[in-house]
Scaffold this active site. Structure first.
Site, PDB file in Angstrom:
ATOM      1  N   THR A 186     -42.521  23.608 -81.276  1.00  0.00           N
ATOM      2  CA  THR A 186     -42.899  22.497 -80.398  1.00  0.00           C
ATOM      3  C   THR A 186     -44.423  22.466 -80.322  1.00  0.00           C
ATOM      4  O   THR A 186     -45.089  23.445 -80.681  1.00  0.00           O
ATOM      5  CB  THR A 186     -42.330  22.684 -78.980  1.00  0.00           C
ATOM      6  OG1 THR A 186     -42.904  23.883 -78.450  1.00  0.00           O
ATOM      7  CG2 THR A 186     -40.827  22.813 -78.982  1.00  0.00           C
ATOM      8  N   GLU A 331     -36.170  20.439 -79.519  1.00  0.00           N
ATOM      9  CA  GLU A 331     -35.115  21.352 -79.048  1.00  0.00           C
ATOM     10  C   GLU A 331     -33.713  20.774 -79.228  1.00  0.00           C
ATOM     11  O   GLU A 331     -32.727  21.418 -78.927  1.00  0.00           O
ATOM     12  CB  GLU A 331     -35.335  21.681 -77.552  1.00  0.00           C
ATOM     13  CG  GLU A 331     -36.527  22.579 -77.263  1.00  0.00           C
ATOM     14  CD  GLU A 331     -37.835  21.820 -77.067  1.00  0.00           C
ATOM     15  OE1 GLU A 331     -37.926  20.672 -77.544  1.00  0.00           O
ATOM     16  OE2 GLU A 331     -38.770  22.381 -76.459  1.00  0.00           O
ATOM     17  N   LYS A 439     -47.688  10.060 -58.993  1.00  0.00           N
ATOM     18  CA  LYS A 439     -47.173  10.097 -57.622  1.00  0.00           C
ATOM     19  C   LYS A 439     -48.174   9.423 -56.700  1.00  0.00           C
ATOM     20  O   LYS A 439     -49.272   9.922 -56.501  1.00  0.00           O
ATOM     21  CB  LYS A 439     -46.922  11.546 -57.188  1.00  0.00           C
ATOM     22  CG  LYS A 439     -45.700  12.116 -57.873  1.00  0.00           C
ATOM     23  CD  LYS A 439     -45.797  13.592 -58.159  1.00  0.00           C
ATOM     24  CE  LYS A 439     -44.822  13.936 -59.248  1.00  0.00           C
ATOM     25  NZ  LYS A 439     -45.363  14.763 -60.313  1.00  0.00           N
ATOM     26  N   TRP A 444     -43.039   7.184 -56.847  1.00  0.00           N
ATOM     27  CA  TRP A 444     -43.353   7.450 -58.247  1.00  0.00           C
ATOM     28  C   TRP A 444     -43.659   6.163 -58.998  1.00  0.00           C
ATOM     29  O   TRP A 444     -43.000   5.148 -58.809  1.00  0.00           O
ATOM     30  CB  TRP A 444     -42.166   8.129 -58.936  1.00  0.00           C
ATOM     31  CG  TRP A 444     -42.034   9.570 -58.585  1.00  0.00           C
ATOM     32  CD1 TRP A 444     -42.675  10.228 -57.565  1.00  0.00           C
ATOM     33  CD2 TRP A 444     -41.222  10.532 -59.252  1.00  0.00           C
ATOM     34  NE1 TRP A 444     -42.305  11.538 -57.563  1.00  0.00           N
ATOM     35  CE2 TRP A 444     -41.412  11.756 -58.578  1.00  0.00           C
ATOM     36  CE3 TRP A 444     -40.355  10.484 -60.338  1.00  0.00           C
ATOM     37  CZ2 TRP A 444     -40.756  12.918 -58.964  1.00  0.00           C
ATOM     38  CZ3 TRP A 444     -39.702  11.641 -60.722  1.00  0.00           C
ATOM     39  CH2 TRP A 444     -39.905  12.848 -60.030  1.00  0.00           C
TER      40      TRP A 444
HETATM   41  P1  ADP Z   1     -43.211  17.570 -78.341  1.00  0.00           P
HETATM   42  O1  ADP Z   1     -42.448  17.978 -77.105  1.00  0.00           O
HETATM   43  O2  ADP Z   1     -43.690  18.686 -79.137  1.00  0.00           O
HETATM   44  O3  ADP Z   1     -44.144  16.419 -78.146  1.00  0.00           O
HETATM   45  P2  ADP Z   1     -40.831  16.440 -79.241  1.00  0.00           P
HETATM   46  O4  ADP Z   1     -40.704  15.562 -80.417  1.00  0.00           O
HETATM   47  O5  ADP Z   1     -39.869  17.515 -79.070  1.00  0.00           O
HETATM   48  O6  ADP Z   1     -42.201  16.991 -79.367  1.00  0.00           O
HETATM   49  O7  ADP Z   1     -40.933  15.575 -77.928  1.00  0.00           O
HETATM   50  C1  ADP Z   1     -39.842  15.356 -77.103  1.00  0.00           C
HETATM   51  C2  ADP Z   1     -40.263  14.482 -75.961  1.00  0.00           C
HETATM   52  O8  ADP Z   1     -40.762  13.235 -76.446  1.00  0.00           O
HETATM   53  C3  ADP Z   1     -39.130  14.087 -75.055  1.00  0.00           C
HETATM   54  O9  ADP Z   1     -38.844  15.105 -74.129  1.00  0.00           O
HETATM   55  C4  ADP Z   1     -39.666  12.830 -74.407  1.00  0.00           C
HETATM   56  O10 ADP Z   1     -40.549  13.117 -73.343  1.00  0.00           O
HETATM   57  C5  ADP Z   1     -40.478  12.210 -75.510  1.00  0.00           C
HETATM   58  N1  ADP Z   1     -39.692  11.157 -76.161  1.00  0.00           N
HETATM   59  C6  ADP Z   1     -39.014  11.227 -77.320  1.00  0.00           C
HETATM   60  N2  ADP Z   1     -38.450  10.040 -77.608  1.00  0.00           N
HETATM   61  C7  ADP Z   1     -38.779   9.193 -76.609  1.00  0.00           C
HETATM   62  C8  ADP Z   1     -38.495   7.811 -76.307  1.00  0.00           C
HETATM   63  N3  ADP Z   1     -37.787   7.050 -77.123  1.00  0.00           N
HETATM   64  N4  ADP Z   1     -38.996   7.315 -75.162  1.00  0.00           N
HETATM   65  C9  ADP Z   1     -39.736   8.063 -74.330  1.00  0.00           C
HETATM   66  N5  ADP Z   1     -40.043   9.342 -74.554  1.00  0.00           N
HETATM   67  C10 ADP Z   1     -39.571   9.905 -75.674  1.00  0.00           C
END
Ligand code: ADP
Length: 542
Positions: A186, A331, A439, A444
């Protein structure tokens, strides 16, 4: 009583065997870092993946040893995907957009043994190799005559010479389907990066599910150009689902600009693509500026961060491309939800359909999700109540590699760090990442909602909303905006644009024009960095 069906482990090698037997002539087209276009077939991938497996055996690598890559989307990378995992090694896709120090940290943590890299990443390898003691073999993804003689990298091999000597016959080993197949770190925005370690079983189940019609809908009729890199959660599983279905694959290599990708889409009859919103933004700007249309493309998956409604509309109305909004995480292998409409929703007027398409979509069978309050109580699926999003399922992480960060699960559920609503039809919508939500006065504000409104203004190319400290309200939103180079808009005009589109108290206090918004290694906006860049900023009301 046990069932009496055959017990076959779900192994990645079975995907490439299947591809060879059933769609050996299916095409794989790659724009190489050398600049030319390379063409071959799934049959060739299968043969050369076996050569990779033999070459890895020749290095005396043990079962589960890590084979790292620093590579663009391309055919050699695909061969390593199948050759490394198929022979029982763990494919570790390193992200070349990371700082060399991070690459060193990750390679050491993973204890990589081999590093295969595209020649465009030679400078990174030169910067890191002396600090990566576990890597014994470096393989440059090139022909023997392109191998630099003065690279300073010990034991540097040319990929073509390395696998060229090997037989293309290989009996794939059979082992427990829960064995590790690949890993991806990650981004580690808080603390050191942590790795998700996928298994053969999780990868195959994900590959089946991703291909379903209400998910990515991948079939032998498609020509897919994954813009999402193979180092970003295995290109969202597309290489595996393509092998399973026989889809044609078109790889852009290192030419990731809008013009090059557009040209490849048109030249190769691409029907389908996938990528993060920032990449598509560049592409749409290129197409608009040059008055271009798509000939064959009909669908694209957009995920990784929220897809702005203006982008969904532009794809649909101006270019006839259906956007499939997707949500997932490293994950989660990564797919969690896909936004495909149900039959009854197709009868709704276009505006009502658009409201649904904005959502991140329905859970895929294999992913269970729920939203909870701070005390962990499950919240209703009414489309309004928001809470922390938790998931579980056979391709959701149970623990990080080497147990980093302790037990991540809460009563068997993985907390995503996202805040979301779920409606009565099961459509999930991300309100925000919990760390990005603003916030204000005990209420929110969703930074995604604010960004979506800003992005609907024709002069806005990119927008990022962050909270600024405020003595009375705790935080107030401001929006950082990158303007389109050919258009003008003032701060006041933009603030006025928000009127009537959101509650008055949610309208940002200010617009800050910036040259660029910092993007992370996977093309996502880095709000932490933006906050850092704007640390001396003062709200106008203070
Ligand atoms: P990193 O956490 O390393 O940036 P990830 O690809 O695992 O890489 O990111 C996952 C996160 O990306 C999700 O938990 C979410 O917050 C965000 N995310 C992924 N797809 C979307 C989406 N379609 N809309 C909003 N947020 C998204």
């Amino acid at each position: 009583m046990l069932g009496l069906m055959q017990d076959h482990p779900l192994l990645i090698s079975s995907l490439i065997d299947f591809a060879q037997r059933h769609h050996a002539d299916g095409e794989i087209v790659s724009r190489r870092v050398e600049g030319d276009i390379h063409r071959y077939t799934w049959g060739d991938v299968a043969k050369r993946a076996r050569q990779v497996a033999n070459a890895l055996d020749g290095l005396n690598l043990a079962f589960s040893d890590r084979v790292a890559t620093l590579a663009w989307n391309g055919y050699r990378h695909l061969e390593i995907y199948f050759g490394a995992s198929g022979s029982g090694r763990v494919l570790h896709t390193l992200n070349p957009r990371l700082h060399p120090d991070q690459v060193v940290w990750i390679a050491n943590h993973a204890e990589d043994q081999v590093l295969c890299f595209d020649m465009s990443f030679l400078p990174i390898v030169q910067a890191v190799h002396s600090r990566c003691p576990t890597i014994k073999t470096y393989v440059a993804l090139c022909d023997a005559d392109k191998l630099p003689t003065d690279s300073g990298i010990p034991h540097l091999l040319s990929y073509e010479a390395w696998i060229g000597k090997q037989p293309s016959t290989y009996v794939w080993p059979t082992f427990d389907e829960n064995s590790a197949s690949s890993m991806c770190y990650t981004s580690g925005t808080t603390g050191n990066p942590k790795a998700a370690l996928y298994s053969h079983r999780s990868t195959l189940l994900h590959a089946y599910a991703a291909a379903l019609p209400d998910v990515m809908c991948i079939s032998a009729r498609d020509a897919i150009l994954p813009v999402v890199p193979m180092f970003h959660v295995n290109a969202w599983g597309i290489p595996y689902s393509a092998a399973l279905t026989g889809a044609k694959l078109v790889f852009p290599g290192g030419a990731m600009d809008g013009k090059s990708i557009y040209e490849l889409i048109e030249a190769e009859g691409v029907t389908y693509s996938a990528g993060v919103p920032t990449v598509w933004q560049m592409m749409l700007t290129h197409m608009k500026t040059n008055n271009l249309k798509f000939g064959t493309m009909t669908r694209t998956v957009i995920g990784g961060s929220a897809c702005p409604p203006a982008m969904i509309r532009a794809f649909n109305d101006d270019y006839g491309v259906e956007v499939l909004h997707a949500w997932g995480m490293t994950e989660m292998s990564p797919l969690g939800t896909l936004c495909t409409l149900k039959n009854k929703q197709l009868k709704l007027p276009p505006d009502a359909q658009m409201q649904i398409r904005l959502k991140q979509g329905r859970a895929i069978f294999g992913v269970d999700m729920k939203i909870v309050d701070e005390a962990g109580n499950e919240l209703p699926w009414d489309g309004k109540t928001y809470g922390d999003l938790l998931v579980k399922g056979p391709w959701v992480l149970g623990a990080y590699f080497k147990g980093e960060g302790g037990d991540p699960l809460v009563n068997g559920w993985f907390p995503t760090g996202d805040v979301a609503t779920i409606d009565a039809d099961g459509f999930m919508q991300i309100t925000d990442r919990s760390k990005d939500v603003i916030k204000s006065g005990g209420e929110w504000i969703s930074s995604i909602d604010i960004e979506n409104i800003a992005m609907a203004h024709p002069a806005v190319m990119m927008a990022a909303c962050i909270g600024m400290p405020h003595p009375k309200w705790d935080e107030r939103p401001i929006v950082a905006v990158v303007k389109r180079p050919d258009m003008a808009v003032s701060r006041d005009e933009l603030l006025q644009f928000f009127e009537g589109k959101t509650a008055k108290w949610q309208i940002p206090d200010d617009v800050v024009f910036v040259d660029a918004i910092p993007l992370g290694a996977t093309g996502k906006m880095q709000k932490m960095k933006l906050r850092e860049e704007l640390k001396n900023y003062q709200l106008p009301s203070l």
